[in-house]
Design an enzyme around this catalytic site. Sequence first.
Site, mmCIF file in Angstrom:
data_model
loop_
_atom_site.group_PDB
_atom_site.id
_atom_site.type_symbol
_atom_site.label_atom_id
_atom_site.label_comp_id
_atom_site.label_asym_id
_atom_site.label_seq_id
_atom_site.Cartn_x
_atom_site.Cartn_y
_atom_site.Cartn_z
ATOM 1 C CD GLU A 143 81.643 -47.897 38.648
ATOM 2 O OE1 GLU A 143 82.719 -48.522 38.509
ATOM 3 O OE2 GLU A 143 81.103 -47.259 37.739
ATOM 4 C CG HIS A 182 85.503 -41.818 38.818
ATOM 5 N ND1 HIS A 182 84.359 -41.100 38.567
ATOM 6 C CD2 HIS A 182 85.425 -42.917 38.022
ATOM 7 C CE1 HIS A 182 83.619 -41.732 37.670
ATOM 8 N NE2 HIS A 182 84.242 -42.838 37.324
#
Length: 579
Positions: free
Chosen positions: A287, A561
């Site tokens: 990402e 995350h």
Amino acid sequence: MALQASPFPNEFVAGIHAVGWTFILPCFWCLNRVIAVCKSTTQERIQREEQECYLHPLKVFFGSIFFFILFLITAPLALLGFLLWAPLQACRRPFYYHREVPASPENETDRGFELTGKASFGFATANLCLLPESLARFNNLGHTHRRASAIGQRIVQGVCRPNIRIFIDSPSSCGTLSPSNSIFPTANSSMYGATDRQSQPSVLHHTESNEKQVRVVRVPCDDVEEPSTEPPSPILNSNQNSNQQHQSSHRRAPRAFLSQGLRRQGDVPWEVSSLFPANVDILCLEEVFDKKAAQKLTNILKPVFGHILYDVGVYACQPPCMCTSFKFFNSGLFLASRFPVLQAQYHCFPNSRGEDALAAKGLLSAKVLIGQNQKQKTVVGYVNCTHLHAPEGEGEIRCEQLNMVTKWIVEFQAANKQPDEEVVFDVLCGDFNFDNCSPDDHLEQNHHLFNDYRDPCRAGPGKEKPWVIGTLLEQPTMYEDDVNTPESLQRTLEREELRRQYISPPVPAGDSPLVYPESGQPWIGRRIDYILYRENSISKQCRTEIEEMTFITQLSGLTDHIPVGLRLNVTLGSEPDDV
């Protein structure tokens, strides 16, 4: 053939592409701001409440109108730029490659196999959610470019720290204490850290400290530290340091598994660390969609990781000249390696749906040069990074993508295999967007990929090992005191009753009620970030063992995350002599 720095075949095409993107950028920026000004993160709302700021509604109203007017003004120029930019994507290679020229070619390779027949390799992966500002805010994360700078600095701080081992002298002890908890200063604020101007000295500092020494400190049972009488290891280059020095400080006689440090439960040593592991060799990120954020990361990481692949993926109509799918964003994959990248290949998943189809998610495979063995044969390794389909309840799509991943990896390695090479590792990592405890993910959990690649955290399909920790944070609570600094997040993850408040829970299958965890089992949560390795594709003389698995809290407040790390010890045995 050496990899080319630019994805374009010549400077003329690259120049036309740059002009087209320059025309598009103002309109894209205004549209980005129209959305971003209306969407606040939890942290920003808390700050406004503390400051008793009541002007935010006016800022949203007038700001959105102002940026929308600018969007309309710049739209015609963006259309012209699009007509220049889009056709050139057909001849664009799918990544930029940056190589930092070393002072000596020997600094890029490792001599562990050549000298001793042994070496260790560190891998780390993280999903950074570096989307355009407007989209990142829907994940409760803002300030994409500032976050990119702060993330780069924290990674460099972690991987460039001295590789210190602390042993506890105690009759009943059986392990090592991680130095990450108290010895090295870490960012203890949830803010995004230094500005761009402030970040560069940090990079230079860590560049100078790349050549590190390993020190062993023994702590007697009465808690008085005494330095070791052993002399420090000689200074080596960064790659030699990560392998040869590491062997001298290998945890061969662990004597105390403390509450915060390296522990062993079963066959895998593991720890929760507030710093990235020292001497990571290969870093795989997901990402990293924003181009400017990718460039910031590259500039900060390049003194440490001399070989970087970024802006990986394809744009516009895919396949070229067909409008079956239009890619607005690249794959978001980003690979940084201390070792030279010999070959690299990218594949785009053709079966994405919904919002995921707007990004060119896929697989990035790379072959890296490690060095030579004792018989002067070339030693190489393979690393693969991927990001699978995201929406819940669509396991069939992810299974199809896993089929493609296994097929593409086999094809890449077959096409680039040389008869005089020794392959010492084959690693697959990334954000798989499924876990090993949710009933909704049962298809992916039983995929045959796990028959080839070993998952250190997996006990079996649908069952994690008891020490495993979920890696997906609950977005609404990312800025609470228990998780907004590396140290507080580390303490929270080590306590099950706190962990379940901040890690995403498993996803039930359909309308079935969720019973989790089973009686007598720990609460783990969703672990969707993986580092896998396999041994049936490497040289037959190699023996691989896991040195440690790490759950990393250093990026708290910067992503939703939890990064994970893996260090492998590889022993390369001698070949039988040819008769």
